[in-house]
Enzyme design. Structure first.
Site, PDB file in Angstrom:
ATOM      1  CG  ASP A 105      -1.826  -1.038   1.373  1.00 45.04           C
ATOM      2  OD1 ASP A 105      -2.117  -1.614   0.400  1.00 45.04           O
ATOM      3  OD2 ASP A 105      -2.008  -1.452   2.470  1.00 45.04           O
TER       4      ASP A 105
HETATM    5  N1  URA Z   1      -1.258  -5.891   4.145  1.00 49.62           N
HETATM    6  C1  URA Z   1      -1.676  -4.600   3.966  1.00 49.62           C
HETATM    7  O1  URA Z   1      -2.534  -4.455   4.615  1.00 49.62           O
HETATM    8  N2  URA Z   1      -0.974  -3.693   3.187  1.00 49.62           N
HETATM    9  C2  URA Z   1       0.152  -4.004   2.629  1.00 49.62           C
HETATM   10  O2  URA Z   1       0.904  -3.041   1.946  1.00 49.62           O
HETATM   11  C3  URA Z   1       0.675  -5.330   2.692  1.00 49.62           C
HETATM   12  C4  URA Z   1      -0.149  -6.285   3.376  1.00 49.62           C
END
Ligand code: URA
Length: 245
Positions: A105
């Site tokens: 993310d």
């Molecule tokens: N889980 C999440 O919530 N975000 C990420 O970037 C990776 C795994």
């Protein structure tokens, strides 16, 4: 001829380099057309001309593999129409057409692998493989033992069943009402860690992926990258192939 194009455009379209970089490659004498080095930018080539960059035909790019310590505030993509920072901005010297394997993310930091090898990327993203992905999560609120167990048993979020392979509390801060939790996943569903904690009522304050298979961020700072060593690529392939026919 009608279907002839400028050399720098052809190189850029093959994904080898940006137009500007392609121009530099030509001027630096790194480009050959039908075996002859070409340094003139206006040179036109047609579909039957063989173009080589650094001795490699442009339609046969060598596979490359990189590990990036993705900082927070960066998109796991190769371009963004709103002009925000993307992960490939951190690997400006890489001429090959690399892309991230899966995604982290925007606000997640940590290990992200990038490659131009689509087959390798598919293998690692296969839902059945068993490559450990280790996350460290800072939560708002402190989960109970039972709630930690729930993460390992699996939680339902938006109709999807999400499960951690391991989950344990590393430390808690009663004053700040927060905890540091380690979570290991095999699967990589969209925003999985955040959704798992949200479903238990603990918003994620910070999230970092500290390990991917046997790879960690040892000696690296956010924004650093390095090429994977051939034995690391081999090992990742073996890990991923374990459970995938
Ligand atoms: N889980 C999440 O919530 N975000 C990420 O970037 C990776 C795994």
């Amino acid at each position: 001829m009608a279907n002839e194009e400028r050399l720098q455009k052809v190189i850029a379209h093959a994904g080898v380099a940006s137009r500007r970089k392609a121009e530099k490659l030509i001027q630096d004498g790194k480009v050959r057309v039908n075996g002859e080095t070409v340094t003139e930018l206006g040179t036109k080539v047609g579909p039957n001309d063989e173009v080589e960059v650094n001795g490699v035909p442009i339609d046969k790019e060598e596979p490359v593999y990189y590990l990036l310590y993705k900082p927070r505030g960066v998109i796991s993509s190769v371009s963004d129409d709103k002009g925000r920072k993307v992960v490939t901005d951190y690997l400006p010297e890489v001429d090959e057409r690399i892309f991230p394997i899966g995604r982290l993310d925007y606000d997640t930091s940590g290990i992200l692998l990038l490659t131009n090898d689509g087959e390798f990327a598919n293998l690692l993203m296969h839902p059945r493989h068993e490559v450990d992905k280790v996350y460290v999560v800072k939560t708002k609120g402190i989960p109970s033992k039972e709630q930690m167990q729930q993460l390992r048993k699996g939680v339902k979020a938006d109709g999807e069943y999400l499960k951690a392979v391991h989950a344990k509390i590393l430390s808690t801060d009663g004053k700040k009402n927060s905890a540091i939790v380690q979570v290991i996943l095999h699967e990589g569903k969209n925003r999985q860690v955040r959704r798992m904690f949200d479903s238990l009522g603990f918003p994620v304050d910070k999230l970092k992926r500290e390990r991917y298979g046997m790879l960690d961020l040892h000696g690296m700072n956010a924004g650093d990258y390095r090429a994977l060593k051939p034995h690391e690529v081999k090992q990742l392939r073996q890990l991923a192939e374990k459970n995938v026919e």
